[in-house]
Design an enzyme around this catalytic site. Structure first.
Site, PDB file in Angstrom:
ATOM      1  N   GLU B  49       0.771  -1.183  -0.099  1.00  8.83           N
ATOM      2  CA  GLU B  49       0.044   0.113  -0.095  1.00  8.83           C
ATOM      3  C   GLU B  49       0.816   1.335  -0.184  1.00  8.83           C
ATOM      4  OE1 GLU B  49      -0.391  -2.473   1.953  1.00  8.83           O
ATOM      5  OE2 GLU B  49      -2.586  -3.333   1.745  1.00  8.83           O
ATOM      6  N   PHE B 111     -11.285  -7.353  13.385  1.00 12.87           N
ATOM      7  CA  PHE B 111     -10.260  -7.577  12.591  1.00 12.87           C
ATOM      8  C   PHE B 111     -10.058  -6.601  11.612  1.00 12.87           C
ATOM      9  CE2 PHE B 111      -8.879  -9.792   8.839  1.00 12.87           C
ATOM     10  CZ  PHE B 111      -7.566 -10.435   9.237  1.00 12.87           C
ATOM     11  N   GLN B 112      -8.616  -6.298  11.501  1.00 10.50           N
ATOM     12  CA  GLN B 112      -8.405  -5.280  10.583  1.00 10.50           C
ATOM     13  C   GLN B 112      -8.802  -3.701  10.886  1.00 10.50           C
ATOM     14  OE1 GLN B 112      -8.103  -6.602   6.536  1.00 10.50           O
ATOM     15  NE2 GLN B 112      -6.263  -7.618   7.033  1.00 10.50           N
ATOM     16  N   LYS B 161     -17.341  -0.541   5.784  1.00  4.90           N
ATOM     17  CA  LYS B 161     -17.950  -1.507   4.902  1.00  4.90           C
ATOM     18  C   LYS B 161     -19.528  -1.619   5.013  1.00  4.90           C
ATOM     19  CE  LYS B 161     -16.995  -6.254   3.424  1.00  4.90           C
ATOM     20  NZ  LYS B 161     -16.266  -7.768   3.952  1.00  4.90           N
ATOM     21  N   MET B 481      24.522   8.215   3.016  1.00  7.20           N
ATOM     22  CA  MET B 481      24.448   9.864   3.608  1.00  7.20           C
ATOM     23  C   MET B 481      24.664   9.462   5.022  1.00  7.20           C
ATOM     24  SD  MET B 481      24.259  12.688   2.862  1.00  7.20           S
ATOM     25  CE  MET B 481      23.173  13.590   1.631  1.00  7.20           C
TER      26      MET B 481
END
Lengths: 194, 584
Positions: B49, B111-112, B161, B481
């Site tokens: 993502e 969940f999630q 949802k 760096m």
């Protein structure tokens, strides 16, 4: 460290012993902002989050719906001793849910704060005398304790608090100040609408 | 017409002019992925993502249109926080849609589930949790309005949802009603008049051109102002390309790794004309010692930038293009005489500046064959062997600085990088997004090996979707760096910066991802490899340039130091760093 907390003054909810050690080594430089915001969930979190991430210091904060319930009015007292006042106003103004923001100068504003306190009242008459002097009232008393209520200018409330301390200040809840611009006051100096 | 919330979302994106979106489906966003199949919007499927977010940013950078990404809830939402923050720091217009668990499950640690709006509040210009499908068109319209107007930025829409699954009566709003959002500021004529007066009287003026000019599409206006007033221009890291590097008035990049002339001209200026820049610490060094003699004109569309770091003498709140045009109008004499006739004598300043340019050019030393390949040489060869309007995308670190220093940017919107947040791993996905936005252009990512390892998997997305980006890795086997800082400031105690010269096998990795892979180990191989890469148009190309581990980015102003203390090269003096040049 300075004991400045959200929604209250120094010493909130401290026992008399604890209250005694509270100190303010650096005098706060308090400024008052009034903001009209959309009355939506999460708006207070946006404002608190902005203050936190920009390193601004909230001294007290009071919020409630306006006469039009789709908006809320927030009075924020900010300690600006290490912050540019204009930065605070301009950063707040960028929040989409903030309709407008203005700074209220103490000299041309009316300020009030409400205090509820549970104090030792072995001598109820003496407590009542102090409270009456500040236009407050005793709401409840039992078993040598009293619950008192005072609404006054925050500076007067500070004095009242100090006078109550010797009686034993068992629980202290102050609301943080609310303020309105005085009727004859000029428009705000900061370039924001009131 | 009755639509599901999911259908209404896709329809609203279409109505907002979205042509491409980048994303990855998952549980809570599943309802919306069904109408994706029926939508004319092209969807690019990413592998992580974070890639979707950076692709949307790269797309926005080169097109000027808002980038759009869509991912699911929980870990997908947290994975896209970095691009949101990156876009917030660099003012990139972006709209991100995240799935959320059903309204009834919010707050139950489902969940999630995560508090996406809470988490992203600090890294978005605004965000929304949708609670009613009827709000979707309004919220999408508002989101694009907020993302693209005023100071652009990312807006997130969190869509539960059950809201996606519920139905609503379709409508499209006529406009947006946001009483607390006032992105437009009328240019104050008094401020313009005062700015014009300062410009006329300044003896050592410098235009400090920032990324805001690109957002304002103000490159032409800038050029007209600079030429009309004959004033030098420095272009910040975010503004590279807004003013042509080849222009006689261009001084190039200022800041921590800016060239001597740009840094010193700002430092000694008596007037800084800041157009859409924000006095970033990488430009100012210690702000207390920055440009001490300069008066400041500061044009910014975000008034909160005025006085945030440096208090301007003349703040101008508003769109940079409108402000510059007003300045040009105010400076143009009514009698048709030359503008510069009305200006202070700047001949001494001009010759001082050209003296610096002559004495302290950017330089490096590429010894003949048998010696390690210099990264700057690779950048120069890429520059010289690619089309003039090639889009260059960088990650963050040494390679980014070398790319900015040694590329010649002559066109706006040809440079894409992560400036404010400094997000390693930005280049590969941002280059893919840029190529999607400008398929007509050659897109080269100049990346570091550390950066490449963070997001390289998106090359699989590019292979799968036929997005032929090219990636040149300046591979020094180090977090270069960080290594440079440890060498200079931590007594050469190299702590956790060596990445391995043997792993990964970049050619094998590239080929496994469906790309052409090439390894280059010597200066002689550089141009043939670039030529070969440019000839590939049906898949991505990765070139592993094995470059000198010891090479450092110079000049350098140590963090927190004054720009007066610029270090020119390894020995701390000009001659050591500046003697060499590229092999012929």
């Amino acid at each position: 460290m300075r004991q400045a907390v959200v929604s209250g003054a120094p010493g909130t909810n401290l026992s008399p012993e604890e209250s005694a050690v509270v100190s303010l080594p650096q005098e706060p430089d308090l400024h008052i902002f009034a903001a009209i915001v959309e009355n939506k969930f999460g708006v207070l979190a946006r404002i608190a989050g902005l203050f936190s991430r920009r390193g601004f210091n909230i001294f007290s904060l009071a919020v409630a719906p306006t006469a039009d319930p789709s908006y809320s009015r927030i009075t924020i007292v900010v300690d600006v001793h290490n912050t540019d006042v204009n930065q605070i106003a301009k950063q707040l103004d960028k929040l989409v849910n903030v309709i407008n923001i203005s700074e209220l100068h103490p000299s041309d504003s009316l300020e009030r704060e409400l205090m509820l306190a549970r104090v030792g009242a072995a001598d109820l008459e003496a407590v009542t005398d102090v409270i009456s002097e500040y236009g407050g009232e005793v709401l409840d008393h039992a078993d040598g304790e009293a619950i008192v209520s005072v609404s006054a200018h925050p500076d007067r409330l500070d004095r009242c608090e100090r006078q109550l301390r010797p009686f034993g200040l068992h629980v202290l809840q102050r609301t943080g100040r609310i303020a309105l611009r005085a009727l004859d006051a000029d428009e705000p100096a900061v370039g924001m609408t009131a | 017409m009755e639509l599901t919330g999911a259908q209404a979302l896709m329809r609203s994106l279409e109505m907002s002019g979205v042509e491409v979106m980048f994303g990855l489906p998952g549980g809570a966003i599943l309802p919306v992925y069904d109408p994706v199949l029926d939508s004319p919007i092209r969807h690019v499927l990413v592998r992580h993502e974070q890639g979707a977010g950076h692709m949307a940013q790269g797309y926005a950078h080169v097109t000027g249109k808002p980038g759009v990404a869509m991912v699911t809830s929980g870990p997908a939402a947290t994975n896209i926080v970095t691009p949101l923050c990156d876009a917030f720091m660099d003012s990139i217009p972006m709209v991100v849609v995240t799935g959320q668990v059903a309204m009834s499950a919010i707050g139950s640690d489902a969940f999630q589930e995560c508090d996406t709006t809470g988490i992203t509040m600090a890294v978005t210009k605004h965000n929304y949790l949708v609670t009613d499908p009827a709000d979707i068109p309004r919220i999408v319209a508002e989101a694009f309005h907020i993302a693209t107007t005023g100071r652009p930025g990312p807006v997130l829409i969190d869509l539960p949802k059950d809201v996606s699954n519920a139905t609503m009566d379709w409508y499209w709003p006529d406009g947006v009603d946001l009483p607390g959002y006032r992105p437009r500021h009328e240019i104050d004529p008094a401020a313009i008049a005062e700015a014009a007066r300062l410009i006329r009287t300044a003896e050592r003026p410098v235009i400090y051109a920032g990324g805001g000019l690109l957002k304002a599409r103000a490159a032409e206006a800038l050029r007209e102002l600079a030429e009309m007033c004959d004033i030098h221009v420095v272009t910040t890291l975010m503004a590279r390309g807004v003013f042509p590097d080849r222009h006689r008035l261009c001084l190039g990049m200022p800041g921590m790794h800016g060239n001597y002339t740009a840094v010193t001209a700002m430092q000694q200026a008596d007037l800084l004309i800041n157009l859409g820049a924000r006095f970033d610490d990488r430009v100012t060094g210690n702000p207390a010692h920055f440009a001490p003699a300069a008066k400041v004109i500061h044009v910014d569309i975000d008034p909160a930038e005025h006085g945030k770091v440096r208090v301007p003498d003349v703040p101008v709140a508003g769109d940079a293009k409108v402000a510059i045009e007003a300045l040009i109008e105010a400076l143009r004499p009514g009698d048709g005489s030359s503008v510069t006739d009305a200006m202070a004598d700047r001949s001494v300043w001009k010759s001082t500046v050209s003296g610096w340019q002559e004495q302290y050019p950017l330089s490096y030393d590429q010894p003949s064959s048998g010696h390690p390949l210099k990264p700057q040489y690779v950048v120069e060869q890429l520059r010289d062997h690619t089309p003039d309007d090639t889009i260059v995308v960088a990650g963050v670190g040494q390679h980014q600085m070398w790319a900015s220093q040694f590329w010649q940017f002559d066109h706006p919107y040809t440079w894409v990088n992560s400036g404010g947040l400094g997000t390693m791993g930005f280049a590969v996905p941002a280059a893919i997004g840029a190529k999607v936005g400008r398929p007509d252009r050659t897109v080269w990512a100049i990346d570091g090996d550390g950066c490449f390892q963070m997001t390289a998997q998106e090359l699989i997305s590019a292979s799968a979707e036929n997005i032929p980006v090219k990636v040149g890795i300046l591979n020094n086997a180090y977090l270069g760096m960080v290594r440079q800082w440890q060498e200079l400031f931590y007594a050469e105690r190299y702590s956790e910066v060596y990445l391995s010269a043997d792993h990964p096998d970049y050619v094998g990795w590239a080929e496994a991802m469906g790309c052409v892979g090439i390894r280059v180990e010597s200066a002689e191989e550089v141009v043939p490899a670039i030529t070969k890469a440019n000839a590939v148009n049906d898949r991505p190309v990765v070139i592993d340039f094995r470059v000198d581990t010891e090479e450092k980015v110079y000049p350098m102003v140590p963090a927190g130091g004054s720009n007066d203390d610029i270090i020119l090269g390894p020995e701390g003096d000009a001659d050591a760093a500046l003697k060499g040049s590229a092999p012929s």
